[in-house]
Enzyme design. Structure first.
Site, PDB file in Angstrom:
ATOM      1  N   HIS A  92      -0.108 -13.127   0.929  1.00 41.27           N
ATOM      2  CA  HIS A  92      -0.211 -11.760   1.421  1.00 41.27           C
ATOM      3  C   HIS A  92       0.411 -11.615   2.800  1.00 41.27           C
ATOM      4  O   HIS A  92       0.456 -12.570   3.566  1.00 41.27           O
ATOM      5  CB  HIS A  92      -1.694 -11.392   1.600  1.00 41.27           C
ATOM      6  CG  HIS A  92      -2.305 -10.730   0.415  1.00 41.27           C
ATOM      7  ND1 HIS A  92      -3.656 -10.771   0.184  1.00 41.27           N
ATOM      8  CD2 HIS A  92      -1.792 -10.003  -0.590  1.00 41.27           C
ATOM      9  CE1 HIS A  92      -3.933 -10.100  -0.908  1.00 41.27           C
ATOM     10  NE2 HIS A  92      -2.816  -9.618  -1.394  1.00 41.27           N
ATOM     11  N   ASP A  96      -7.710 -10.644   3.822  1.00 42.00           N
ATOM     12  CA  ASP A  96      -8.737  -9.975   3.034  1.00 42.00           C
ATOM     13  C   ASP A  96     -10.099 -10.266   3.653  1.00 42.00           C
ATOM     14  O   ASP A  96     -10.429 -11.425   3.908  1.00 42.00           O
ATOM     15  CB  ASP A  96      -8.709 -10.467   1.586  1.00 42.00           C
ATOM     16  CG  ASP A  96      -7.464 -10.007   0.853  1.00 42.00           C
ATOM     17  OD1 ASP A  96      -7.051 -10.703  -0.082  1.00 42.00           O
ATOM     18  OD2 ASP A  96      -6.902  -8.966   1.218  1.00 42.00           O
ATOM     19  N   HIS A 175     -13.535  -5.446  -0.921  1.00 41.85           N
ATOM     20  CA  HIS A 175     -13.015  -6.075   0.289  1.00 41.85           C
ATOM     21  C   HIS A 175     -12.049  -5.131   0.992  1.00 41.85           C
ATOM     22  O   HIS A 175     -11.604  -4.137   0.420  1.00 41.85           O
ATOM     23  CB  HIS A 175     -12.304  -7.396  -0.029  1.00 41.85           C
ATOM     24  CG  HIS A 175     -10.971  -7.251  -0.674  1.00 41.85           C
ATOM     25  ND1 HIS A 175     -10.801  -6.884  -2.000  1.00 41.85           N
ATOM     26  CD2 HIS A 175      -9.713  -7.402  -0.171  1.00 41.85           C
ATOM     27  CE1 HIS A 175      -9.510  -6.844  -2.290  1.00 41.85           C
ATOM     28  NE2 HIS A 175      -8.824  -7.145  -1.198  1.00 41.85           N
ATOM     29  N   HIS A 177      -8.349  -5.069   2.687  1.00 43.36           N
ATOM     30  CA  HIS A 177      -7.071  -5.743   2.931  1.00 43.36           C
ATOM     31  C   HIS A 177      -6.519  -5.136   4.215  1.00 43.36           C
ATOM     32  O   HIS A 177      -6.322  -3.925   4.311  1.00 43.36           O
ATOM     33  CB  HIS A 177      -6.098  -5.517   1.771  1.00 43.36           C
ATOM     34  CG  HIS A 177      -4.748  -6.105   2.040  1.00 43.36           C
ATOM     35  ND1 HIS A 177      -4.518  -7.454   2.056  1.00 43.36           N
ATOM     36  CD2 HIS A 177      -3.562  -5.512   2.346  1.00 43.36           C
ATOM     37  CE1 HIS A 177      -3.241  -7.679   2.348  1.00 43.36           C
ATOM     38  NE2 HIS A 177      -2.648  -6.518   2.534  1.00 43.36           N
TER      39      HIS A 177
END
Length: 203
Positions: A92, A96, A175, A177
């Site tokens: 990513h 997260d 969650h 991000h």
């Protein structure tokens, strides 16, 4: 000049014209759009491309961020955090933060809300997303929200609630991000700038 030489020259000229008129797949890695955009447009377009950009390690090492980033606070009090991976298996361009649904998401710095999206064009996969502009020098992104609590153009202060944690878009658990980008659109490692105090556990 004999007929064969003329025929070959014509064929070469036609081939050259064809090559100039067709898109060049060999140049597909060049981001030509960036030449026609100002840094803000580039940053927003790149933010809207989840998993498609790798972190620029050299930029991360040299800083690549305005001085006020050192005042950044955590966007929420999470139980755990992790890097995560895109669907293509690439790392990513953010982190997260796992937290229960409805946990308040906080602005990490003062700024102006620039994007509030429900995962429409340009932000598919992010679900409900917010992008905040910090003095035209830094942008932060908060996504997978269960609800967005601010409007485009709204000025927010550090610590203001801007959203609530959820699992909208491509998410398998509740969650947040969280991403940070500089004025060039380069992703910065949030963990390099977030304070060690109050850091959640690694999952």
């Amino acid at each position: 000049m004999n007929f064969t030489v003329r025929a070959r020259l014509k064929a070469a000229a036609l081939l050259l014209i064809l090559l100039l008129c067709l898109p060049a797949p060999l140049c597909a890695d060049v981001d030509y759009k960036e030449f026609q955009e100002d840094p803000l447009e580039t940053a927003i377009r790149k933010l809207a491309s989840p998993g498609g950009i790798e972190w620029d390690k050299e930029e991360m090492i040299s800083g690549g961020a305005p001085d006020f980033i050192k005042d950044m606070k955590w966007p929420l009090k999470a139980c755990k955090w992790g890097r995560g991976f895109s669907r293509k298996g690439r790392r990513h361009t953010g982190i997260d933060l796992l937290a229960p649904k409805g946990t308040p998401v906080l602005a990490v710095l003062d700024g102006v809300v620039e994007v509030v999206s429900n995962g429409g064009a340009g932000f598919r996969g992010y679900g409900k997303v917010i992008v905040i502009n910090h003095s035209e020098k830094l942008w932060t992104l908060y996504s997978h929200n269960s609800s967005n609590e601010v409007k485009v153009g709204q000025r927010v202060k550090q610590g203001d609630m801007i959203a609530k944690v959820g699992r909208t878009g491509r998410a398998t658990a509740n969650h947040l991000h969280f991403e940070v980008r500089n004025a060039k659109g380069t992703p910065l490692d949030p963990m390099k700038y977030l304070p060690k105090e109050g850091a959640p556990k690694i999952r």
